[in-house]
Design a protein around this motif. Structure first.
Motif, short mmCIF file in Angstrom:
data_model
loop_
_atom_site.label_atom_id
_atom_site.label_comp_id
_atom_site.label_asym_id
_atom_site.label_seq_id
_atom_site.Cartn_x
_atom_site.Cartn_y
_atom_site.Cartn_z
N TRP A 1 -8.09 12.44 -23.81
CA TRP A 1 -8.34 11.22 -24.57
C TRP A 1 -7.28 10.17 -24.27
O TRP A 1 -7.59 8.99 -24.10
N ASN A 2 -6.02 10.59 -24.17
CA ASN A 2 -4.95 9.65 -23.86
C ASN A 2 -5.14 9.01 -22.48
O ASN A 2 -4.91 7.81 -22.30
N TYR B 1 -8.02 8.61 -21.02
CA TYR B 1 -9.17 7.70 -21.13
C TYR B 1 -8.74 6.36 -21.71
O TYR B 1 -9.09 5.30 -21.16
N THR B 2 -8.02 6.37 -22.80
CA THR B 2 -7.63 5.11 -23.44
C THR B 2 -6.68 4.31 -22.56
O THR B 2 -6.79 3.08 -22.48
N ALA B 3 -5.77 4.99 -21.87
CA ALA B 3 -4.86 4.27 -20.95
C ALA B 3 -5.65 3.68 -19.80
O ALA B 3 -5.42 2.52 -19.39
N LEU C 1 -8.80 2.86 -19.82
CA LEU C 1 -9.64 1.79 -20.34
C LEU C 1 -8.84 0.48 -20.44
O LEU C 1 -9.35 -0.59 -20.10
N ARG C 2 -7.61 0.57 -20.89
CA ARG C 2 -6.77 -0.64 -20.96
C ARG C 2 -6.60 -1.24 -19.57
O ARG C 2 -6.64 -2.47 -19.40
N ARG D 1 -15.23 4.09 -17.50
CA ARG D 1 -14.63 3.92 -18.82
C ARG D 1 -15.17 2.68 -19.53
O ARG D 1 -15.30 2.67 -20.76
N ASP E 1 -17.01 2.77 -23.12
CA ASP E 1 -16.60 1.86 -24.19
C ASP E 1 -17.79 1.06 -24.71
O ASP E 1 -17.92 0.84 -25.92
N ARG F 1 -18.98 1.26 -28.62
CA ARG F 1 -19.03 0.05 -29.45
C ARG F 1 -20.41 -0.21 -30.04
O ARG F 1 -20.52 -0.95 -31.03
N PRO G 1 -16.23 9.80 -30.33
CA PRO G 1 -15.26 9.80 -29.23
C PRO G 1 -15.36 11.02 -28.32
O PRO G 1 -15.28 10.89 -27.10
N THR H 1 -17.14 10.37 -24.70
CA THR H 1 -16.20 10.39 -23.59
C THR H 1 -16.48 11.54 -22.64
O THR H 1 -16.52 11.36 -21.41
#
Length: 212
Positions: free
Chosen positions: A97-98, A100-102, A104-105, A168, A172, A176, A183, A187
């Motif tokens: 998950w970390n 993925y979020t990194a 995505l940014r 990603r 997202d 949304r 999640p 994901t």
């Protein structure tokens, strides 16, 4: 085409009772067919209620066994359990998950600086790619907050392998807009389509399968 979900436990219980008669053979035989907006007759559409904890997996499974029997409802129960599996799998691997979020940014930052990519993503998200089937799913998702499970896989595959957009950003977009956006399930399903969850085994959509 719009479908309204009343976000109450009573509404979830009513939908559970309504679908209980189809949790056996009807589900097993019809679950793979996407019949289009407002015609999803052989899938439960309970996932949004489960996601919001208005009803729970044990309640749903107990209803299936009570009304159809454990053997007849086995396929339906399997699909309910997949949600719990994904949650447990991701819970034990927080780095996924970390990452993925990194990532995505980074993708969102790249989107800001790349006009071509931004235009392509906008077209995909607003049903303007020119691919009729893909655009119909995008429109249904935006309007109803729901897509048939197979349409989700096909959409993700086309997003990644045909339109060649960052996975990603697609994940997202789903998270949304899906009323049942979870999640873990979301994901990991996108990772599976991309060939990251099971390395080297991507899911590539086939036109014949979509047509069928």
């Amino acid at each position: 085409m719009a479908q309204v979900m009343t976000a109450t436990r009573a509404a979830g219980q009513a939908r559970l009772e309504q679908f209980s008669a189809k949790m056996g053979r009807d589900y097993a035989q019809g679950r793979n067919f996407d019949r289009g907006p407002a015609a999803h007759r052989d899938v439960s559409m309970l996932s949004a209620y489960i996601r919001r904890r208005l009803i729970t997996e044990p309640e749903v499974i107990a209803t299936a066994i009570k009304t159809q029997g454990a053997e007849a409802s086995a396929k339906f129960i399997d699909e309910v359990i997949w949600r719990s599996y994904f949650k447990g799998w991701l819970e034990q691997r927080p780095e996924v998950w970390n990452n993925y979020t990194a990532g995505l940014r980074q993708d969102l930052a790249a989107l800001e600086g790349d006009a071509g990519l931004r235009q392509a993503v906008h077209a995909a998200e607003t049903a303007q790619t020119g691919l009729d089937y893909f655009d119909s799913w995008a429109a249904e998702l935006i309007e109803t907050g729901y897509l048939h499970n197979h349409a989700r896989m096909w959409f993700a595959s086309i997003w990644i392998f045909t339109l060649k957009l960052p996975w990603r950003l697609g994940a997202d977009f789903f998270l949304r807009n899906l009323l049942d956006g979870d999640p873990a399930s979301n994901t990991l399903s996108w990772r599976w389509v991309a060939g990251l969850h099971t390395r080297g085994k991507p899911y590539v959509a086939q036109a014949s399968n979509i047509a069928r």
